[in-house]
Structures are given as structure tokens and as C-alpha cells.
Design a protein around this motif. Sequence first.
Motif, mmCIF file in Angstrom:
data_model
loop_
_atom_site.group_PDB
_atom_site.id
_atom_site.type_symbol
_atom_site.label_atom_id
_atom_site.label_comp_id
_atom_site.label_asym_id
_atom_site.label_seq_id
_atom_site.Cartn_x
_atom_site.Cartn_y
_atom_site.Cartn_z
ATOM 1 N N GLN A 284 0.831 -1.201 0.000
ATOM 2 C CA GLN A 284 0.000 0.000 0.000
ATOM 3 C C GLN A 284 0.867 1.252 0.000
ATOM 4 O OE1 GLN A 284 -3.276 0.243 -0.428
ATOM 5 N NE2 GLN A 284 -2.994 2.470 -0.441
ATOM 6 N N LEU A 285 1.942 1.243 0.787
ATOM 7 C CA LEU A 285 2.870 2.378 0.802
ATOM 8 C C LEU A 285 3.510 2.580 -0.569
ATOM 9 C CD1 LEU A 285 4.663 1.871 4.245
ATOM 10 C CD2 LEU A 285 3.246 3.835 3.581
ATOM 11 N N ALA A 286 3.870 1.471 -1.211
ATOM 12 C CA ALA A 286 4.464 1.563 -2.547
ATOM 13 C C ALA A 286 3.486 2.184 -3.539
ATOM 14 C CB ALA A 286 4.899 0.183 -3.013
ATOM 15 N N LYS A 287 2.229 1.764 -3.472
ATOM 16 C CA LYS A 287 1.213 2.311 -4.368
ATOM 17 C C LYS A 287 1.031 3.809 -4.136
ATOM 18 C CE LYS A 287 -1.490 -1.967 -4.709
ATOM 19 N NZ LYS A 287 -2.767 -2.638 -4.319
ATOM 20 N N GLU A 288 1.010 4.214 -2.878
ATOM 21 C CA GLU A 288 0.818 5.626 -2.542
ATOM 22 C C GLU A 288 1.939 6.501 -3.094
ATOM 23 O OE1 GLU A 288 0.513 5.654 1.677
ATOM 24 O OE2 GLU A 288 -1.460 4.689 1.713
ATOM 25 N N ASN A 289 3.126 5.922 -3.210
ATOM 26 C CA ASN A 289 4.279 6.685 -3.673
ATOM 27 C C ASN A 289 4.599 6.471 -5.150
ATOM 28 O OD1 ASN A 289 5.659 8.086 -1.224
ATOM 29 N ND2 ASN A 289 5.078 6.059 -0.454
ATOM 30 N N GLY A 290 3.805 5.659 -5.829
ATOM 31 C CA GLY A 290 4.040 5.411 -7.246
ATOM 32 C C GLY A 290 5.235 4.532 -7.520
ATOM 33 N N TRP A 291 5.597 3.687 -6.567
ATOM 34 C CA TRP A 291 6.739 2.798 -6.738
ATOM 35 C C TRP A 291 6.272 1.452 -7.280
ATOM 36 C CZ3 TRP A 291 8.604 3.979 -1.074
ATOM 37 C CH2 TRP A 291 9.062 5.315 -1.022
ATOM 38 N N GLU A 292 7.168 0.756 -7.953
ATOM 39 C CA GLU A 292 6.809 -0.523 -8.563
ATOM 40 C C GLU A 292 6.902 -1.654 -7.545
ATOM 41 O OE1 GLU A 292 7.853 -3.349 -12.419
ATOM 42 O OE2 GLU A 292 8.407 -1.219 -12.408
ATOM 43 N N ILE A 293 5.855 -2.447 -7.479
ATOM 44 C CA ILE A 293 5.786 -3.565 -6.537
ATOM 45 C C ILE A 293 6.220 -4.849 -7.235
ATOM 46 C CG2 ILE A 293 4.291 -4.941 -5.055
ATOM 47 C CD1 ILE A 293 2.427 -2.442 -4.962
ATOM 48 N N LEU A 294 7.167 -5.535 -6.628
ATOM 49 C CA LEU A 294 7.564 -6.868 -7.070
ATOM 50 C C LEU A 294 6.989 -7.832 -6.032
ATOM 51 C CD1 LEU A 294 11.274 -6.117 -8.036
ATOM 52 C CD2 LEU A 294 9.261 -6.111 -9.522
ATOM 53 N N ARG A 295 5.812 -8.299 -6.305
ATOM 54 C CA ARG A 295 5.069 -9.084 -5.314
ATOM 55 C C ARG A 295 5.599 -10.509 -5.231
ATOM 56 N NH1 ARG A 295 -1.095 -8.626 -3.779
ATOM 57 N NH2 ARG A 295 -1.211 -10.309 -2.255
ATOM 58 N N GLU A 296 5.814 -10.953 -3.997
ATOM 59 C CA GLU A 296 6.276 -12.311 -3.739
ATOM 60 C C GLU A 296 5.104 -13.177 -3.282
ATOM 61 O OE1 GLU A 296 10.599 -12.308 -1.962
ATOM 62 O OE2 GLU A 296 9.343 -10.957 -0.795
ATOM 63 N N GLU A 297 5.092 -14.394 -3.728
ATOM 64 C CA GLU A 297 4.106 -15.344 -3.214
ATOM 65 C C GLU A 297 4.540 -15.850 -1.845
ATOM 66 O OE1 GLU A 297 1.159 -16.000 -4.477
ATOM 67 O OE2 GLU A 297 1.637 -14.515 -6.033
ATOM 68 N N HIS A 298 5.838 -16.126 -1.715
ATOM 69 C CA HIS A 298 6.396 -16.596 -0.450
ATOM 70 C C HIS A 298 7.749 -15.940 -0.244
ATOM 71 C CE1 HIS A 298 3.284 -19.694 -0.361
ATOM 72 N NE2 HIS A 298 3.636 -20.012 -1.596
ATOM 73 N N GLN A 299 8.080 -15.658 1.005
ATOM 74 C CA GLN A 299 9.386 -15.110 1.318
ATOM 75 C C GLN A 299 10.262 -16.220 1.890
ATOM 76 O OE1 GLN A 299 8.713 -11.679 3.850
ATOM 77 N NE2 GLN A 299 8.690 -10.324 2.083
ATOM 78 N N ILE A 300 11.244 -16.629 1.108
ATOM 79 C CA ILE A 300 12.139 -17.706 1.534
ATOM 80 C C ILE A 300 13.226 -17.162 2.450
ATOM 81 C CG2 ILE A 300 13.772 -19.446 0.723
ATOM 82 C CD1 ILE A 300 12.125 -19.519 -1.902
ATOM 83 N N SER A 301 13.864 -16.094 2.020
ATOM 84 C CA SER A 301 14.897 -15.419 2.804
ATOM 85 C C SER A 301 15.100 -14.053 2.189
ATOM 86 C CB SER A 301 16.212 -16.200 2.780
ATOM 87 O OG SER A 301 16.768 -16.188 1.475
ATOM 88 N N GLU A 302 15.745 -13.159 2.926
ATOM 89 C CA GLU A 302 15.980 -11.820 2.394
ATOM 90 C C GLU A 302 16.918 -11.873 1.189
ATOM 91 O OE1 GLU A 302 16.762 -7.269 3.948
ATOM 92 O OE2 GLU A 302 16.827 -8.950 5.352
ATOM 93 N N SER A 303 17.930 -12.727 1.258
ATOM 94 C CA SER A 303 18.861 -12.829 0.137
ATOM 95 C C SER A 303 18.148 -13.334 -1.116
ATOM 96 C CB SER A 303 20.043 -13.733 0.490
ATOM 97 O OG SER A 303 19.591 -15.024 0.867
ATOM 98 N N HIS A 304 17.271 -14.323 -0.948
ATOM 99 C CA HIS A 304 16.504 -14.835 -2.086
ATOM 100 C C HIS A 304 15.607 -13.737 -2.653
ATOM 101 C CE1 HIS A 304 13.131 -16.872 -4.130
ATOM 102 N NE2 HIS A 304 14.039 -17.779 -4.466
ATOM 103 N N SER A 305 14.960 -12.972 -1.790
ATOM 104 C CA SER A 305 14.085 -11.891 -2.244
ATOM 105 C C SER A 305 14.857 -10.862 -3.051
ATOM 106 C CB SER A 305 13.425 -11.209 -1.041
ATOM 107 O OG SER A 305 12.576 -12.090 -0.349
ATOM 108 N N VAL A 306 16.003 -10.441 -2.525
ATOM 109 C CA VAL A 306 16.802 -9.413 -3.195
ATOM 110 C C VAL A 306 17.347 -9.919 -4.525
ATOM 111 C CG1 VAL A 306 18.939 -8.072 -3.048
ATOM 112 C CG2 VAL A 306 17.381 -8.160 -1.101
#
Length: 228
Positions: free
Chosen positions: A62-84
Amino acid sequence: MRAILLPVKDLRKAKKRLTNVLTPEERFALAKAMLADTIRAVRGVRRAEKVFVVTNYEPAMQLAKENGWEILREEHQISESHSVDAASKLCEQRGVRGLLRLPLDLPLIQSSDIDELLSIECHAPSLVMVPSRDGTGTNAVLRTPPTLFPSHFGNGSFAKHLAEAESAHARVILRRNARLEMDVDDEADLRALLEHDLSATETGRWLRASGVAARFLPNTRAGAAIAR
């Protein structure tokens, strides 16, 4: 194109290394306050052409939408390194040539700190990096290209990133910045943070209002550090 990547996990699971000194509700509130400070700083950045947020946490989306930033939506978060790393591949596919990964626990961060990193001219392969205040972690990393090497987090990540850069034959540019180096992972970090002027931060306002500041520095230093 140069861009910023903000990885946001579920804040209800954040700051587990503070379990012994903060309640779950306090850890959540602290993480939320630090996120607010990061969002404020990123809003004021001038040198980033895009901002990406990789998350499956609805308030962050929601914060990303409010600021016009692009969302890279994850289905599951495995780890921060995997996400990045997964997000970095997507950013590169979208034309990003340099990607600055910022954590969300830098309550002193200012827009100018981010712009300073993004203003550094460097050609691929290259790495701009800011360590944590103890020199073992990595508090900001700008990779050109974004997929230059895999991500590492936590203690020892700074040395690992240096080794990865060497293997990739990348130019390494180190920057020291007290505000960027002040992250909050454990009790020692929290006590160190309270020595700073936090009057202009959401984190400082929460620490004062919640009574956490007084609990950690039960003398006039807490009030002075936050209110001056």
C-alpha cells in the motif's frame, strides 16, 4: 537507469534479535517506525529513476502504491537474500543498470545519503558499499549490474560481498556514513542509536512515547537525545 530496491518482510516477524529486551508488540512498532523513516528518506531522493519494493506484506504494498513505486510481489518469502536476488534479476530485465539495495532499519537515513551513493559514477562491473557500524554487516550496496553477484546478510556479509566482488573482477568503492551505518539489530545497536539526535525521526518519537528510551537510558540523556 539507476534504481532503488527496498526489500520488506512481514514486520510482525522483524527484529527477532531484540526478543530478550522488547515485547513482540514493541518489536513490531519499532520496525514500523523505522520503515516510516526509510520511506520518508526515499521519497526525497532525486537521483533514482525508479524505486522497486519486493514484498508480500500488504501494508508495504500500500505504501508503494501511494508513492508510485513498482511492486515486485512475492508469493512466499524464503529469505531476504533470495528476495533481493530474485528482485534484482527482474530489475535488470526492466532496464536497470545499477541497483541500490537499502535495508529498512536505518532510522537516521536522509535523502541526501541515498543521493550521494547514486551520484557515484562507475561502470560495470562495480560495487559501492556501506558497512554496518561494527564493520561486519552491509548496510547499503549498489551493484552494477544488479546481478553482479549473490546477496549476503547479517554478520560477515561485508567480507563475503568483498570476496564476491573480487571473484567478479569488480571495482569496489567503499563509503563511510555514520547515518547509514547505524542500523538496529540488537540491544547494543538500540543503545547506540539512543546516543544520536532522533528528534526528526518517527523512530525517536516512538522510542520516547513508548517509554523504551527511558527504559534503556533511564536518565536525562534519553530525553535529551530524542527531544533536542
